[in-house]
Design a protein around this motif. Structure first.
Motif, short mmCIF file in Angstrom:
data_model
loop_
_atom_site.label_atom_id
_atom_site.label_comp_id
_atom_site.label_asym_id
_atom_site.label_seq_id
_atom_site.Cartn_x
_atom_site.Cartn_y
_atom_site.Cartn_z
N PRO A 106 -12.78 5.09 1.72
CA PRO A 106 -11.94 4.53 2.78
C PRO A 106 -12.21 3.05 3.06
O PRO A 106 -11.76 2.51 4.07
N CYS A 107 -12.98 2.41 2.18
CA CYS A 107 -13.35 1.01 2.37
C CYS A 107 -13.06 0.25 1.08
O CYS A 107 -13.62 0.56 0.03
N ILE A 108 -12.17 -0.75 1.16
CA ILE A 108 -11.76 -1.53 -0.01
C ILE A 108 -12.32 -2.94 0.14
O ILE A 108 -12.08 -3.61 1.15
N ILE A 109 -13.07 -3.40 -0.87
CA ILE A 109 -13.64 -4.74 -0.84
C ILE A 109 -12.76 -5.67 -1.68
O ILE A 109 -12.46 -5.38 -2.84
N PHE A 110 -12.37 -6.80 -1.10
CA PHE A 110 -11.58 -7.80 -1.81
C PHE A 110 -12.44 -9.00 -2.13
O PHE A 110 -13.33 -9.38 -1.37
N GLY A 111 -12.16 -9.60 -3.28
CA GLY A 111 -12.86 -10.82 -3.65
C GLY A 111 -12.56 -11.95 -2.68
O GLY A 111 -11.52 -11.97 -2.03
N ARG A 112 -13.50 -12.88 -2.58
CA ARG A 112 -13.34 -14.00 -1.63
C ARG A 112 -13.37 -15.32 -2.40
O ARG A 112 -14.31 -15.61 -3.13
N TYR A 113 -12.35 -16.10 -2.24
CA TYR A 113 -12.23 -17.39 -2.90
C TYR A 113 -12.45 -18.52 -1.88
O TYR A 113 -11.95 -18.46 -0.76
N LEU A 114 -13.18 -19.54 -2.29
CA LEU A 114 -13.44 -20.69 -1.44
C LEU A 114 -12.48 -21.82 -1.78
O LEU A 114 -12.22 -22.08 -2.95
N MET A 129 -19.27 4.31 0.26
CA MET A 129 -17.89 4.71 0.51
C MET A 129 -16.92 3.55 0.30
O MET A 129 -15.71 3.69 0.50
N CYS A 130 -17.45 2.39 -0.11
CA CYS A 130 -16.62 1.22 -0.38
C CYS A 130 -16.35 1.12 -1.88
O CYS A 130 -17.18 1.50 -2.70
N THR A 131 -15.23 0.56 -2.22
CA THR A 131 -14.88 0.32 -3.61
C THR A 131 -14.39 -1.12 -3.75
O THR A 131 -14.30 -1.85 -2.80
N GLY A 132 -14.07 -1.52 -4.96
CA GLY A 132 -13.54 -2.86 -5.18
C GLY A 132 -14.63 -3.83 -5.55
O GLY A 132 -15.80 -3.56 -5.45
N ILE A 158 0.83 -1.20 0.00
CA ILE A 158 0.00 0.00 0.00
C ILE A 158 0.87 1.25 0.00
O ILE A 158 0.58 2.23 -0.70
N ASP A 159 1.96 1.21 0.76
CA ASP A 159 2.84 2.38 0.90
C ASP A 159 3.57 2.73 -0.39
O ASP A 159 4.06 3.86 -0.53
N LYS A 160 3.62 1.81 -1.34
CA LYS A 160 4.28 2.10 -2.62
C LYS A 160 3.40 2.95 -3.55
O LYS A 160 3.89 3.46 -4.55
N HIS A 161 2.10 3.04 -3.24
CA HIS A 161 1.16 3.87 -4.01
C HIS A 161 1.10 3.46 -5.49
O HIS A 161 0.96 4.31 -6.37
N VAL A 162 1.20 2.15 -5.74
CA VAL A 162 1.06 1.67 -7.11
C VAL A 162 -0.40 1.38 -7.45
O VAL A 162 -0.75 1.19 -8.60
N ASP A 163 -1.26 1.37 -6.44
CA ASP A 163 -2.68 1.11 -6.64
C ASP A 163 -3.46 2.29 -6.11
O ASP A 163 -3.52 2.54 -4.91
N GLU A 164 -4.08 3.03 -7.01
CA GLU A 164 -4.73 4.28 -6.64
C GLU A 164 -5.94 4.12 -5.74
O GLU A 164 -6.36 5.07 -5.08
N GLN A 165 -6.53 2.90 -5.67
CA GLN A 165 -7.72 2.76 -4.84
C GLN A 165 -7.40 2.99 -3.35
O GLN A 165 -8.27 3.42 -2.59
N PHE A 166 -6.17 2.74 -2.95
CA PHE A 166 -5.80 2.96 -1.56
C PHE A 166 -5.58 4.44 -1.26
O PHE A 166 -5.48 4.83 -0.10
#
Length: 369
Positions: free
Chosen positions: A289-297, A366-369, A275-283
């Motif tokens: 301020p809310c990032i949703i990640f996919g969930r794999y079973l 306010m969530c993305t992803g 996250i600190d590298k700022h290569v992904d603008e969503q952060f």
């Protein structure tokens, strides 16, 4: 060497930090660059333990002096019987970390999963602040396990007796709601969902007041993991019937423009550093301020039962017993054909105190992803 304070399961730590390696599943396709993974266990069990499997690396557990120096009999907690809250203080300062993660965790008799979950996220995030909400119907006490992680630098609060509760309008939303033999399943289910909402709201507000930042909201059978690209996976499922989409996706991998190619493959890489590298603008999106990640079973195919145990030991040192880790035993991901609700991380410094209507998307728009 067992993890400190482990009273319900035996887990060995890697013997050599210089030999840390990651193990990638070769049988399925990976699609998101960070994801939450959850394992589906056999329905034959009386109690369904949904264990997790991510893109696991051997270095997910700290080893050596940090664990060996702990005293399992030392109780460094401050108990207040009036409010049902326990604070377990950490005593180790982290060096050279851009920031550390927090987490809100609800548990009920999850001691069998807790040591591995703590060790993994302590290392991979890195997790240093944790608030645990213990279900009042639990039969087991997580404090002996949590005490040990407090001694190696985690700041942990344990909330019991529904000390965070806020009464709602419905009967099952009242703290003094009595559960009897006549209580129907629907009422219990709705009460559980309501408890989740009030716990996460209280936890997010508490961490906001402490001026924390990124906070993980998952269960003990879920891990936040890097999703490194594997050359054998091919294009993603959403490009299955679109030749142009598939070509563009593979081209972005080859030319290094896809986000998954920007993940640090170092065995010691952390999510905070990514996250600190700022290569992904969503952060860096101030409005989200809310990032949703996919969930794999992950299915219940046990790698430790494969021929001569060769699969489970793939990528790890021969003197490291991978059969003692859920995240090594279960490597086979389920098909992506069925939709799965994701899980979030929230920057609590921007939390506005709102009620949470959906724990999978706690801040709504306010969530993305």
């Amino acid at each position: 060497m067992d993890p400190p304070g482990s009273t319900t399961t035996h887990i060995n730590n890697p013997s050599n930090s210089s030999s840390r390696r990651r193990s990638r599943s070769r049988c399925k396709k990976w699609e998101n660059y960070l994801f939450v993974a959850m394992l589906l266990q056999s329905v034959a069990l009386i109690v369904l333990f949904e264990k997790v499997q991510g893109n696991v690396r051997e270095n997910k557990l700290k080893h050596g002096q940090e664990f060996q120096a702990t005293n399992n009999n030392h109780d460094n907690t401050n108990d207040d019987p009036n409010d049902g809250q326990t604070i377990i203080t950490g005593g180790v300062e982290d060096q050279q970390l851009p920031f550390t993660f927090s987490a809100c965790l609800m548990i009920k008799d999850n001691n069998i999963l807790l040591p591995e979950w703590l060790a993994y996220h302590y290392t991979v995030l890195p997790l240093r602040r944790l608030i645990v909400g213990v279900d009042p119907l639990s039969h087991t006490d997580p404090k002996p396990i949590l005490n040990a992680y407090g001694s190696i630098g985690m700041n942990i609060s344990v909330w019991t007796n529904d000390s965070f509760w806020e009464d709602g309008r419905e009967a099952h939303e009242k703290k003094d709601f009595q559960i009897t033999n006549e209580t129907d399943h629907e009422a219990l289910r709705y009460r559980y969902k309501y408890r989740q909402k009030v716990f996460y709201k209280s936890c997010l507000q508490h961490l906001h007041d402490e001026m924390r930042t990124w906070t993980l909201l998952v269960d003990t059978d879920e891990y936040l993991a890097f999703n490194y690209y594997d050359e054998q996976e091919g294009p993603p499922t959403w490009c299955k019937k679109n030749v142009t989409c598939a070509k563009d996706y593979l081209k972005s991998i080859e030319d290094g423009t896809h986000l998954r190619t920007k993940l640090d493959r170092s065995p010691a890489a952390t999510v905070a550093e990514h996250i600190d590298k700022h290569v992904d603008e969503q952060f860096d999106n101030v409005d989200k301020p809310c990032i949703i990640f996919g969930r794999y079973l992950f299915v219940s195919k046990d790698s430790s039962s494969s021929s001569s145990g060769r699969e489970i030991q793939r990528g790890v040192d021969p003197d490291f017993n991978a059969t003692l880790f859920h995240t090594f035993r279960y490597r086979h991901r389920s098909s992506l054909s069925s939709f799965q609700l994701g899980k979030p991380i929230v920057d609590v410094s921007r939390y506005d105190g709102r009620d949470l209507n959906n724990i999978h998307r706690p801040l709504g728009g306010m969530c993305t992803g």
